[in-house]
Write an enzyme that holds these catalytic residues in place. Sequence first.
Site, PDB file in Angstrom:
ATOM      1  N   HIS A  13       0.930  -0.928   0.123  1.00  0.00           N
ATOM      2  CA  HIS A  13      -0.105  -0.273  -0.012  1.00  0.00           C
ATOM      3  C   HIS A  13       0.783   0.984  -0.225  1.00  0.00           C
ATOM      4  O   HIS A  13       0.491   2.652   0.703  1.00  0.00           O
ATOM      5  CB  HIS A  13      -0.885  -0.122   0.635  1.00  0.00           C
ATOM      6  CG  HIS A  13      -2.206  -0.926   0.892  1.00  0.00           C
ATOM      7  ND1 HIS A  13      -3.745  -0.251   0.651  1.00  0.00           N
ATOM      8  CD2 HIS A  13      -2.438  -1.807   1.275  1.00  0.00           C
ATOM      9  CE1 HIS A  13      -3.922  -1.704   0.367  1.00  0.00           C
ATOM     10  NE2 HIS A  13      -3.599  -2.702   0.558  1.00  0.00           N
ATOM     11  N   THR A  14       2.243   1.545  -0.088  1.00  0.00           N
ATOM     12  CA  THR A  14       3.194   1.918  -1.212  1.00  0.00           C
ATOM     13  C   THR A  14       2.441   2.746  -2.146  1.00  0.00           C
ATOM     14  O   THR A  14       3.940   3.760  -2.658  1.00  0.00           O
ATOM     15  CB  THR A  14       4.162   1.926  -0.599  1.00  0.00           C
ATOM     16  OG1 THR A  14       4.797   0.320  -1.352  1.00  0.00           O
ATOM     17  CG2 THR A  14       4.908   1.838   0.819  1.00  0.00           C
ATOM     18  N   SER A  21     -12.230 -17.208 -22.530  1.00  0.00           N
ATOM     19  CA  SER A  21     -11.414 -17.515 -21.412  1.00  0.00           C
ATOM     20  C   SER A  21     -11.876 -19.461 -21.484  1.00  0.00           C
ATOM     21  O   SER A  21     -12.715 -19.395 -21.334  1.00  0.00           O
ATOM     22  CB  SER A  21     -12.128 -17.414 -20.007  1.00  0.00           C
ATOM     23  OG  SER A  21     -11.466 -17.608 -19.368  1.00  0.00           O
ATOM     24  N   GLY A  76      -3.789 -12.879  -4.211  1.00  0.00           N
ATOM     25  CA  GLY A  76      -3.034 -11.709  -3.968  1.00  0.00           C
ATOM     26  C   GLY A  76      -1.750 -11.999  -4.517  1.00  0.00           C
ATOM     27  O   GLY A  76      -1.032 -11.107  -4.762  1.00  0.00           O
ATOM     28  N   LEU A  77      -1.887 -12.150  -6.217  1.00  0.00           N
ATOM     29  CA  LEU A  77      -0.573 -12.425  -7.003  1.00  0.00           C
ATOM     30  C   LEU A  77      -0.971 -11.800  -8.022  1.00  0.00           C
ATOM     31  O   LEU A  77      -0.536 -12.202  -9.466  1.00  0.00           O
ATOM     32  CB  LEU A  77       0.219 -13.917  -6.858  1.00  0.00           C
ATOM     33  CG  LEU A  77      -0.492 -14.788  -5.747  1.00  0.00           C
ATOM     34  CD1 LEU A  77      -0.239 -16.306  -5.931  1.00  0.00           C
ATOM     35  CD2 LEU A  77       0.910 -14.349  -4.684  1.00  0.00           C
ATOM     36  N   SER A 105      -3.913 -12.097 -10.330  1.00  0.00           N
ATOM     37  CA  SER A 105      -3.903 -12.433 -12.102  1.00  0.00           C
ATOM     38  C   SER A 105      -4.688 -11.431 -12.848  1.00  0.00           C
ATOM     39  O   SER A 105      -4.753 -11.547 -14.061  1.00  0.00           O
ATOM     40  CB  SER A 105      -5.070 -12.963 -11.026  1.00  0.00           C
ATOM     41  OG  SER A 105      -6.358 -12.476 -10.283  1.00  0.00           O
ATOM     42  N   GLU A 164      -7.972  -1.030 -15.401  1.00  0.00           N
ATOM     43  CA  GLU A 164      -8.160  -1.386 -13.976  1.00  0.00           C
ATOM     44  C   GLU A 164      -9.027  -0.128 -13.086  1.00  0.00           C
ATOM     45  O   GLU A 164     -10.100  -0.218 -12.462  1.00  0.00           O
ATOM     46  CB  GLU A 164      -7.385  -2.055 -13.529  1.00  0.00           C
ATOM     47  CG  GLU A 164      -8.014  -2.297 -11.718  1.00  0.00           C
ATOM     48  CD  GLU A 164      -6.869  -3.798 -12.105  1.00  0.00           C
ATOM     49  OE1 GLU A 164      -6.309  -4.207 -12.204  1.00  0.00           O
ATOM     50  OE2 GLU A 164      -7.422  -3.955 -11.004  1.00  0.00           O
ATOM     51  N   ASP A 186       1.190  -3.840  -9.556  1.00  0.00           N
ATOM     52  CA  ASP A 186       1.433  -4.662 -10.702  1.00  0.00           C
ATOM     53  C   ASP A 186       1.514  -5.001 -11.987  1.00  0.00           C
ATOM     54  O   ASP A 186       1.983  -6.265 -12.448  1.00  0.00           O
ATOM     55  CB  ASP A 186      -0.423  -5.477 -10.050  1.00  0.00           C
ATOM     56  CG  ASP A 186      -0.755  -5.464  -8.479  1.00  0.00           C
ATOM     57  OD1 ASP A 186       0.305  -5.428  -7.482  1.00  0.00           O
ATOM     58  OD2 ASP A 186      -1.764  -5.413  -8.413  1.00  0.00           O
ATOM     59  N   TYR A 201      -9.679  -2.515   0.763  1.00  0.00           N
ATOM     60  CA  TYR A 201      -8.503  -2.071  -0.190  1.00  0.00           C
ATOM     61  C   TYR A 201      -8.952  -0.394  -0.708  1.00  0.00           C
ATOM     62  O   TYR A 201      -8.146   0.580   0.074  1.00  0.00           O
ATOM     63  CB  TYR A 201      -8.319  -2.756  -1.355  1.00  0.00           C
ATOM     64  CG  TYR A 201      -7.636  -1.727  -2.070  1.00  0.00           C
ATOM     65  CD1 TYR A 201      -6.217  -2.470  -1.909  1.00  0.00           C
ATOM     66  CD2 TYR A 201      -7.282  -1.159  -3.111  1.00  0.00           C
ATOM     67  CE1 TYR A 201      -5.290  -2.026  -2.432  1.00  0.00           C
ATOM     68  CE2 TYR A 201      -6.419  -0.437  -3.846  1.00  0.00           C
ATOM     69  CZ  TYR A 201      -5.269  -0.696  -3.540  1.00  0.00           C
ATOM     70  OH  TYR A 201      -3.874  -0.556  -4.146  1.00  0.00           O
TER      71      TYR A 201
HETATM   72  C1  GLA Z   1      -3.153  -4.748  -4.784  1.00  0.00           C
HETATM   73  C2  GLA Z   1      -3.318  -3.616  -5.345  1.00  0.00           C
HETATM   74  C3  GLA Z   1      -1.765  -2.890  -5.267  1.00  0.00           C
HETATM   75  C4  GLA Z   1      -0.819  -2.575  -4.635  1.00  0.00           C
HETATM   76  C5  GLA Z   1      -1.418  -3.655  -3.271  1.00  0.00           C
HETATM   77  C6  GLA Z   1      -1.006  -3.361  -2.140  1.00  0.00           C
HETATM   78  O1  GLA Z   1      -2.122  -5.373  -5.482  1.00  0.00           O
HETATM   79  O2  GLA Z   1      -3.314  -3.634  -6.645  1.00  0.00           O
HETATM   80  O3  GLA Z   1      -1.703  -1.370  -6.510  1.00  0.00           O
HETATM   81  O4  GLA Z   1      -1.394  -1.138  -3.733  1.00  0.00           O
HETATM   82  O5  GLA Z   1      -2.243  -4.143  -3.859  1.00  0.00           O
HETATM   83  O6  GLA Z   1       0.086  -3.361  -2.080  1.00  0.00           O
END
Ligand code: GLA
Length: 385
Positions: free
Chosen positions: A34-35, A67, A124-125, A127, A160, A172, A221
């Site tokens: 979250h930076t 898909s 959290g990877l 996708s 996005e 990401d 988030y």
């Molecule tokens: C998600 C968001 C990123 C980032 C992270 C937290 O993956 O897509 O932009 O903010 O959370 O670090």
Amino acid sequence: MHDVSIFRFKHKQRFGAEPAVFVAPGRVNLIGEHTDYAEGFVMPAAIDFATLAAISPRSDGKIALYSENYGEERHFDASAVPTMKASKHWTDYPLGVVSILAGEGHAIPAFSLSLWGDVPLGSGLSSSAALEVATALAVLSVLNATYPRPQLARLCQRAENEFVGSSCGIMDQFISANGSKDHAMLLDCRDLSFRLAPIPPDIALVIANTMVKHSVTGGDYTTRRAEVEAACAVIASHRPGVQFLRDATVDDLERWGNEMSAESLKRAHHVITENLRTVSFAKALEKGDMNEVGRLMAEAHTSYSQDFEASCVEADAMVELAQDLPGLIGARLTGGGFGGCTINLVEQSQATTFAQALGSLYAGQFGIVPQIHICHASDGARALN
Ligand code: GLA
């Protein structure tokens, strides 16, 4: 990973034309959470889970999206894309990219696009980023256009933010577009400059999925991001030079923290200290100081869990259970938070036994068998032709 020649063959069978094929990886973030939207530092690596995109032109004015994961094919009018809205369906991601490209002035052609991915969803990877970046490369190839990679990442982030409706930062999409095999990347989210740091061959990236679903769209988030921005606004009212928390210090919080909500103060404390930790982590990794690497990961997890309150019982336990296992260098919750995966840096020679032991300890505690992957840092998005 999927066999690319089979993927190519299936596209040809379905759409009757030889495709061009592209791949874009997911990512794991080693530290810096979250930076990114605070214009700070992150340190992700692209991983060997990815999305494949196969594309071929059509002549009927349609965009066909298939898909392989969902076993579903949808058709849209290419000319209708500029006025389309998200519909909370997997097609939002590719359509979002196409819509942003249309907004950039590209005349959207008719095409067939097949997609397949093995980045675990909602873990959290990233996708979503893998899907966006693979789509962008594929559609740009039909358009005969290219963008420098940082700009490509920005376009996908905009897809996005503006189409899908999630307020993610740049991390990401950037690492998916720019990753480098066997390296992590210290990325400065202010100017998108970066430095690659080799991941020593004797260190394994062990990713442990709590199996608790994580989502960036809506919910926690977005709340966290708002709390961070509210803290920044308080500091900026005293120090106008502070545009993002990247510019703020712990000292600022000591002086003006009492003008913030208790939540904003804690969130800001996480972000400001996390930026410092991320830069220190990069230096420690480069020096091979694994004690410091592990210490910073532990501190980052505590900050993410207690100040940012973005962890959950299962993720805290996954980190805790790893602590006494042989070979552990450091563990923390990775990605946007509220579930998803932990990243464990583990001595390579111990990685398999570590993964097995962690899996059974977690299953013993929660009655859920976690997926645990021993991953490698991989290259960013590219053509597979
Ligand atoms: C998600 C968001 C990123 C980032 C992270 C937290 O993956 O897509 O932009 O903010 O959370 O670090």
